[in-house]
Design an enzyme around this catalytic site. Structure first.
Site, PDB file in Angstrom:
ATOM      1  N   ASN A 162     -37.419  52.645  16.058  1.00  0.00           N
ATOM      2  CA  ASN A 162     -36.726  51.371  16.526  1.00  0.00           C
ATOM      3  C   ASN A 162     -35.377  51.631  16.827  1.00  0.00           C
ATOM      4  OD1 ASN A 162     -35.835  48.906  17.044  1.00  0.00           O
ATOM      5  ND2 ASN A 162     -37.140  47.888  15.438  1.00  0.00           N
ATOM      6  N   GLU A 183     -41.964  54.221  20.497  1.00  0.00           N
ATOM      7  CA  GLU A 183     -41.034  53.034  20.422  1.00  0.00           C
ATOM      8  C   GLU A 183     -41.403  51.747  19.902  1.00  0.00           C
ATOM      9  OE1 GLU A 183     -39.254  52.849  24.281  1.00  0.00           O
ATOM     10  OE2 GLU A 183     -38.098  50.852  23.810  1.00  0.00           O
ATOM     11  N   PRO A 199     -29.213  50.222  14.413  1.00  0.00           N
ATOM     12  CA  PRO A 199     -28.341  49.358  13.746  1.00  0.00           C
ATOM     13  C   PRO A 199     -28.939  47.898  13.396  1.00  0.00           C
ATOM     14  CG  PRO A 199     -27.902  49.740  16.242  1.00  0.00           C
ATOM     15  CD  PRO A 199     -28.708  50.779  15.765  1.00  0.00           C
ATOM     16  N   ASN A 200     -28.352  47.222  12.431  1.00  0.00           N
ATOM     17  CA  ASN A 200     -28.538  45.814  11.874  1.00  0.00           C
ATOM     18  C   ASN A 200     -30.129  45.782  11.191  1.00  0.00           C
ATOM     19  OD1 ASN A 200     -25.927  44.897  12.846  1.00  0.00           O
ATOM     20  ND2 ASN A 200     -26.857  45.098  14.727  1.00  0.00           N
ATOM     21  N   ARG A 220     -36.916  37.990  25.846  1.00  0.00           N
ATOM     22  CA  ARG A 220     -35.474  37.736  25.225  1.00  0.00           C
ATOM     23  C   ARG A 220     -34.415  37.825  26.517  1.00  0.00           C
ATOM     24  NH1 ARG A 220     -34.629  40.224  19.730  1.00  0.00           N
ATOM     25  NH2 ARG A 220     -32.817  38.962  19.616  1.00  0.00           N
ATOM     26  N   TYR A 243     -36.743  37.967  13.825  1.00  0.00           N
ATOM     27  CA  TYR A 243     -37.297  39.210  12.992  1.00  0.00           C
ATOM     28  C   TYR A 243     -38.186  39.135  11.726  1.00  0.00           C
ATOM     29  CZ  TYR A 243     -33.684  41.392  16.245  1.00  0.00           C
ATOM     30  OH  TYR A 243     -33.194  41.642  17.338  1.00  0.00           O
ATOM     31  N   HIS A 269     -40.520  47.746  18.886  1.00  0.00           N
ATOM     32  CA  HIS A 269     -39.492  46.434  18.710  1.00  0.00           C
ATOM     33  C   HIS A 269     -40.018  45.522  18.025  1.00  0.00           C
ATOM     34  CE1 HIS A 269     -36.912  48.657  21.523  1.00  0.00           C
ATOM     35  NE2 HIS A 269     -37.882  48.641  22.046  1.00  0.00           N
ATOM     36  N   ARG A 292     -31.630  38.531   8.462  1.00  0.00           N
ATOM     37  CA  ARG A 292     -30.942  38.751   9.767  1.00  0.00           C
ATOM     38  C   ARG A 292     -31.936  37.776  10.793  1.00  0.00           C
ATOM     39  NH1 ARG A 292     -31.577  43.451  13.989  1.00  0.00           N
ATOM     40  NH2 ARG A 292     -30.486  42.663  15.571  1.00  0.00           N
ATOM     41  N   ALA A 326     -30.516  47.956  18.977  1.00  0.00           N
ATOM     42  CA  ALA A 326     -29.418  47.644  20.176  1.00  0.00           C
ATOM     43  C   ALA A 326     -29.226  48.823  20.982  1.00  0.00           C
ATOM     44  CB  ALA A 326     -28.503  47.206  19.631  1.00  0.00           C
TER      45      ALA A 326
END
Ligand code: DHK
Length: 160
Positions: free
Chosen positions: A86, A110, A22-23, A119, A35, A112, A30, A89
């Site tokens: 990725n 995985e 998502p996003n 964070r 990012y 990110h 964003r 969330a």
């Protein structure tokens, strides 16, 4: 299931699925300080370029819906040599994506874009890491081609 090893008379799949949660459709717009300025189309183009160099076909997808990502993992488990994901969330919330990935018998990476460990604390835990062959965080969008290189190394006959 994967198409089988050459020894079994099957043809080994050379298709890598690159899945985005998502996003990530808003990448570039964003929170660019976190990012970056590259768009998801830029990431896809880079994955295709890297895939061509490595002899990997790339299936590149993004969804904001958990069930869609799970359905794609089910599709990939039949046809792919590996997944780069990725989960965004869903990394931090989704037992369902973990369960889907646990049905796969190939390497899972995985990725990110940001360094989730520096964070908020809720980003420090990943359900997906429990099944991942490897994890890349904080390398920006460069994490995707790096994961594809590792996947090619682990699954390629010539580079073994
Ligand atoms: C992307 C997201 O959307 C966040 O929810 C994750 C991840 C981090 C990334 O860094 O690519 O926490």
């Amino acid at each position: 299931m994967n198409a089988g090893t050459p020894a079994e008379g099957g043809r080994r799949s050379r298709t890598a699925w690159v899945l985005n949660g998502p996003n990530l459709n808003l990448l570039g717009k964003r929170q660019p300080a976190i990012y970056g300025h590259e768009t998801l189309a830029d990431v896809e183009a880079e994955c295709r370029r890297t895939g061509a160099e490595l002899g990997l076909e790339i299936v590149f997808r993004q969804s904001n819906a958990e069930h869609q990502i799970i359905d794609w993992i089910h599709e990939a488990r039949e046809t792919a040599c590996g997944i780069v994901i990725n989960p965004a969330a869903y990394t931090h919330t989704s037992v369902a994506i973990l369960d889907a990935l646990n049905t796969c018998e190939f390497p899972i990476f995985e990725v990110h874009i940001s360094n989730v460990h520096k964070r908020e604390p809720f980003r420090h835990h990943s359900y997906v890491s429990a099944v991942a062959t490897g994890v890349i965080a904080g390398f920006g969008t460069q994490g995707y081609p790096l994961a594809l290189q590792r996947l090619a190394r682990l699954t390629g006959e010539a580079t073994r």
